[in-house]
Write an enzyme that holds these catalytic residues in place. Sequence first.
Site, PDB file in Angstrom:
ATOM      1  N   CYS A  43      60.004  46.863  53.185  1.00 40.96           N
ATOM      2  CA  CYS A  43      59.858  45.487  53.661  1.00 40.96           C
ATOM      3  C   CYS A  43      58.541  45.287  54.404  1.00 40.96           C
ATOM      4  O   CYS A  43      57.795  44.358  54.121  1.00 40.96           O
ATOM      5  CB  CYS A  43      61.034  45.120  54.559  1.00 40.96           C
ATOM      6  SG  CYS A  43      60.825  43.535  55.361  1.00 40.96           S
ATOM      7  N   CYS A  48      58.510  42.465  51.702  1.00 44.46           N
ATOM      8  CA  CYS A  48      58.639  41.116  52.282  1.00 44.46           C
ATOM      9  C   CYS A  48      57.425  40.671  53.098  1.00 44.46           C
ATOM     10  O   CYS A  48      56.937  39.552  52.927  1.00 44.46           O
ATOM     11  CB  CYS A  48      59.849  41.054  53.209  1.00 44.46           C
ATOM     12  SG  CYS A  48      61.211  42.088  52.723  1.00 44.46           S
ATOM     13  N   LYS A  51      54.063  40.379  51.131  1.00 43.15           N
ATOM     14  CA  LYS A  51      54.292  39.305  50.144  1.00 43.15           C
ATOM     15  C   LYS A  51      54.180  37.925  50.786  1.00 43.15           C
ATOM     16  O   LYS A  51      53.541  37.023  50.261  1.00 43.15           O
ATOM     17  CB  LYS A  51      55.667  39.526  49.495  1.00 43.15           C
ATOM     18  CG  LYS A  51      56.163  38.484  48.530  1.00 43.15           C
ATOM     19  CD  LYS A  51      56.896  37.323  49.146  1.00 43.15           C
ATOM     20  CE  LYS A  51      58.005  37.662  50.077  1.00 43.15           C
ATOM     21  NZ  LYS A  51      59.204  38.207  49.464  1.00 43.15           N
ATOM     22  N   TYR A 181      63.167  38.124  41.492  1.00 43.44           N
ATOM     23  CA  TYR A 181      62.479  37.758  42.735  1.00 43.44           C
ATOM     24  C   TYR A 181      60.995  38.144  42.713  1.00 43.44           C
ATOM     25  O   TYR A 181      60.128  37.332  42.991  1.00 43.44           O
ATOM     26  CB  TYR A 181      63.085  38.570  43.893  1.00 43.44           C
ATOM     27  CG  TYR A 181      64.305  38.060  44.574  1.00 43.44           C
ATOM     28  CD1 TYR A 181      64.208  37.230  45.681  1.00 43.44           C
ATOM     29  CD2 TYR A 181      65.571  38.472  44.178  1.00 43.44           C
ATOM     30  CE1 TYR A 181      65.327  36.819  46.371  1.00 43.44           C
ATOM     31  CE2 TYR A 181      66.699  38.060  44.866  1.00 43.44           C
ATOM     32  CZ  TYR A 181      66.575  37.236  45.966  1.00 43.44           C
ATOM     33  OH  TYR A 181      67.679  36.831  46.651  1.00 43.44           O
ATOM     34  N   GLU A 185      57.760  35.557  42.527  1.00 45.76           N
ATOM     35  CA  GLU A 185      56.950  35.435  43.744  1.00 45.76           C
ATOM     36  C   GLU A 185      55.491  35.790  43.459  1.00 45.76           C
ATOM     37  O   GLU A 185      54.570  35.085  43.899  1.00 45.76           O
ATOM     38  CB  GLU A 185      57.525  36.325  44.854  1.00 45.76           C
ATOM     39  CG  GLU A 185      58.833  35.760  45.405  1.00 45.76           C
ATOM     40  CD  GLU A 185      59.460  36.575  46.532  1.00 45.76           C
ATOM     41  OE1 GLU A 185      60.319  36.037  47.224  1.00 45.76           O
ATOM     42  OE2 GLU A 185      59.088  37.754  46.716  1.00 45.76           O
ATOM     43  N   HIS A 439      64.493  12.389  61.318  1.00 48.07           N
ATOM     44  CA  HIS A 439      63.665  11.559  60.452  1.00 48.07           C
ATOM     45  C   HIS A 439      62.226  11.533  60.925  1.00 48.07           C
ATOM     46  O   HIS A 439      61.988  11.463  62.128  1.00 48.07           O
ATOM     47  CB  HIS A 439      64.246  10.129  60.460  1.00 48.07           C
ATOM     48  CG  HIS A 439      63.546   9.227  59.505  1.00 48.07           C
ATOM     49  ND1 HIS A 439      63.690   9.337  58.134  1.00 48.07           N
ATOM     50  CD2 HIS A 439      62.674   8.203  59.721  1.00 48.07           C
ATOM     51  CE1 HIS A 439      62.954   8.406  57.552  1.00 48.07           C
ATOM     52  NE2 HIS A 439      62.323   7.708  58.482  1.00 48.07           N
ATOM     53  N   GLU A 444      66.683  15.958  56.000  1.00 49.88           N
ATOM     54  CA  GLU A 444      67.643  14.897  56.335  1.00 49.88           C
ATOM     55  C   GLU A 444      68.462  14.475  55.109  1.00 49.88           C
ATOM     56  O   GLU A 444      69.562  13.959  55.239  1.00 49.88           O
ATOM     57  CB  GLU A 444      66.945  13.689  56.956  1.00 49.88           C
ATOM     58  CG  GLU A 444      66.065  12.896  56.013  1.00 49.88           C
ATOM     59  CD  GLU A 444      65.349  11.737  56.725  1.00 49.88           C
ATOM     60  OE1 GLU A 444      66.039  10.874  57.282  1.00 49.88           O
ATOM     61  OE2 GLU A 444      64.104  11.715  56.705  1.00 49.88           O
TER      62      GLU A 444
HETATM   63  P1  NDP Z   1      65.562  41.489  40.195  1.00 50.67           P
HETATM   64  O1  NDP Z   1      66.839  42.172  40.016  1.00 50.67           O
HETATM   65  O2  NDP Z   1      65.468  40.263  41.036  1.00 50.67           O
HETATM   66  O3  NDP Z   1      64.966  41.106  38.775  1.00 50.67           O
HETATM   67  C1  NDP Z   1      64.821  42.068  37.769  1.00 50.67           C
HETATM   68  C2  NDP Z   1      64.278  41.412  36.517  1.00 50.67           C
HETATM   69  O4  NDP Z   1      64.020  42.425  35.551  1.00 50.67           O
HETATM   70  C3  NDP Z   1      65.237  40.444  35.875  1.00 50.67           C
HETATM   71  O5  NDP Z   1      64.500  39.430  35.245  1.00 50.67           O
HETATM   72  C4  NDP Z   1      65.947  41.330  34.832  1.00 50.67           C
HETATM   73  O6  NDP Z   1      66.410  40.628  33.718  1.00 50.67           O
HETATM   74  C5  NDP Z   1      64.809  42.213  34.401  1.00 50.67           C
HETATM   75  N1  NDP Z   1      65.224  43.503  33.875  1.00 50.67           N
HETATM   76  C6  NDP Z   1      66.059  44.406  34.445  1.00 50.67           C
HETATM   77  N2  NDP Z   1      66.184  45.505  33.677  1.00 50.67           N
HETATM   78  C7  NDP Z   1      65.409  45.291  32.593  1.00 50.67           C
HETATM   79  C8  NDP Z   1      65.137  46.054  31.429  1.00 50.67           C
HETATM   80  N3  NDP Z   1      65.662  47.266  31.244  1.00 50.67           N
HETATM   81  N4  NDP Z   1      64.323  45.524  30.503  1.00 50.67           N
HETATM   82  C9  NDP Z   1      63.792  44.320  30.695  1.00 50.67           C
HETATM   83  N5  NDP Z   1      64.008  43.538  31.756  1.00 50.67           N
HETATM   84  C10 NDP Z   1      64.814  44.033  32.708  1.00 50.67           C
HETATM   85  O7  NDP Z   1      64.549  42.621  40.715  1.00 50.67           O
HETATM   86  P2  NDP Z   1      63.109  42.561  41.370  1.00 50.67           P
HETATM   87  O8  NDP Z   1      62.409  43.771  40.876  1.00 50.67           O
HETATM   88  O9  NDP Z   1      62.450  41.250  41.188  1.00 50.67           O
HETATM   89  O10 NDP Z   1      63.429  42.717  42.910  1.00 50.67           O
HETATM   90  C11 NDP Z   1      64.162  43.850  43.357  1.00 50.67           C
HETATM   91  C12 NDP Z   1      65.075  43.480  44.494  1.00 50.67           C
HETATM   92  O11 NDP Z   1      64.284  43.296  45.661  1.00 50.67           O
HETATM   93  C13 NDP Z   1      65.827  42.169  44.285  1.00 50.67           C
HETATM   94  O12 NDP Z   1      67.085  42.394  43.728  1.00 50.67           O
HETATM   95  C14 NDP Z   1      65.933  41.617  45.674  1.00 50.67           C
HETATM   96  O13 NDP Z   1      67.171  42.012  46.184  1.00 50.67           O
HETATM   97  C15 NDP Z   1      64.817  42.251  46.444  1.00 50.67           C
HETATM   98  N6  NDP Z   1      63.771  41.258  46.728  1.00 50.67           N
HETATM   99  C16 NDP Z   1      64.074  40.208  47.540  1.00 50.67           C
HETATM  100  C17 NDP Z   1      63.131  39.266  47.838  1.00 50.67           C
HETATM  101  C18 NDP Z   1      63.466  38.127  48.716  1.00 50.67           C
HETATM  102  O14 NDP Z   1      64.488  38.167  49.387  1.00 50.67           O
HETATM  103  N7  NDP Z   1      62.665  37.063  48.751  1.00 50.67           N
HETATM  104  C19 NDP Z   1      61.782  39.353  47.295  1.00 50.67           C
HETATM  105  C20 NDP Z   1      61.585  40.485  46.429  1.00 50.67           C
HETATM  106  C21 NDP Z   1      62.542  41.383  46.173  1.00 50.67           C
HETATM  107  P3  NDP Z   1      67.869  39.917  33.660  1.00 50.67           P
HETATM  108  O15 NDP Z   1      67.782  38.733  34.540  1.00 50.67           O
HETATM  109  O16 NDP Z   1      68.028  39.594  32.232  1.00 50.67           O
HETATM  110  O17 NDP Z   1      68.827  40.953  34.152  1.00 50.67           O
END
Ligand code: NDP
Length: 458
Positions: A43, A48, A51, A181, A185, A439, A444
Amino acid sequence: MAEFDVDLFVIGAGSGGVRAARIAAGYGAKVMIAEEFRVGGTCVIRGCVPKKLYAYASRFADDFEDAAGYGWTIPQKPIFDWRSLVEAKEREITRLSGIYRANLERAGVLVEETRATIEDANTIRLSEGGRLIRARTILVATGATPMLEPDIPGLQFAISSNEIFDLERLPKSILIIGGGYIAVEFASLLARLGVQVTMCMRADNILRGFDEDMRTGLRDALTHCGVTFHFSTLPTRIEKGLNGKRAFFSNGTEGLYDEVLLATGRKPHTKGLGLGKAGVALDESGAIKVDEYSQSSVPSIYAVGDVTNRLNLTPVAIREGHAFADTVFGNKPVIVSHKKVPTAVFTTPEIGTVGLSELAARQSHDIVDIYQTSFRPMKAVLSGRTEKTIMKIVVDGKTDSVLGVHILGHEAGEMAQLLGIAVHMGAKKADFDATMAVHPTAAEELVTLRTRSARHSR
Ligand code: NDP
């Protein structure tokens, strides 16, 4: 000689581990914590915090453009310097990492900057010098690492979120693989910094699991700021040449990019820790299986945060770490609820959300009422921006309880934090209606939404 060197040994000084170590020490426990990379964890060091700093940097692009509508003339085209941002970020995360370390030391926690592995249920081996430490309790808080998928030829030419923050130069173009995510982002912030962004993903829309209207609204906003999408499409091969990295897609097309970012999720960091040797059970994703008190299958070994793959968010890891320390060292058993957790996606505009999406509510409740609005935010009027803010309240039609609130718009993350309190307390739609508006604000709208947009019955 005492049976144990320490009461608690924590592996991993990230959000969950640091909180657990400090609270346990506060209860009088003798605590040692090991970190192999930098104190602060994902983080603070490469998640976080940096980012959000980069998202702030990217938003100046909009502000410079919008200023004209408010009477400002900017004499020269503003110039962005990537290395200045990277260096400023580095100074800030170094400062934060120092604060984390100082807080640990002030609490009396012994900090070891080395890798630690588990020898058995009560023994830790420190990599540096091979020292063995006997611990009454072990807490694994090692987080997660980027998933290296899909498994295609040339994947080694892609970078992950671990590397992107410190690139030597800002790429002119980037392919982002994934639609979660991290993918959205970075797409949002890089596009504003002038990078040509292409996203490809296996799904037919971004952000699976989020409310459909937020997904579509954000997709449209990203398209508007220049992001190109390839849905239901993944690369089958990546090649590296003199001019960049060439991706060959499953739909037969190909593209040349300066950089390729892999953002296909993260996997629990359990490999090579010695968990198998100690008999700690893992689930099919490699996460440590724990009970509601974060205790693993080995009674002396606990785990919190992303390494348990429950709800992978920093505040959740912190809460789990705190609850662990209260339970084991404070004689106050605490169970962390993973329900109604507010969260935000720091794109521009942001998504702020708490509770059930419309779809999830319709699958689990007999009658679901939707209150929804979409409007142009006030600031956009003079600047001439065509963006939309979307707000949706999901209500149980039988009890009037607010099941979920979803916002796409500026400062949606800040709104989600406060909405989280109301939804956590079990607010009814009538409570929203009875609350006086502030307001003029965007928020709101949440207390003035009187007309139901839809009612769904199962
Ligand atoms: P996410 O789980 O959010 O997204 C993963 C993405 O990769 C999805 O689009 C998923 O597709 C795809 N994917 C997964 N496996 C494969 C595969 N084998 N082949 C192709 N595509 C695949 O993970 P992130 O890496 O973006 O983030 C990791 C974690 O970090 C998040 O779960 C979140 O909890 C945390 N995070 C939180 C943030 C915040 O709170 N603002 C910011 C950044 C990270 P599909 O949707 O089809 O499964």
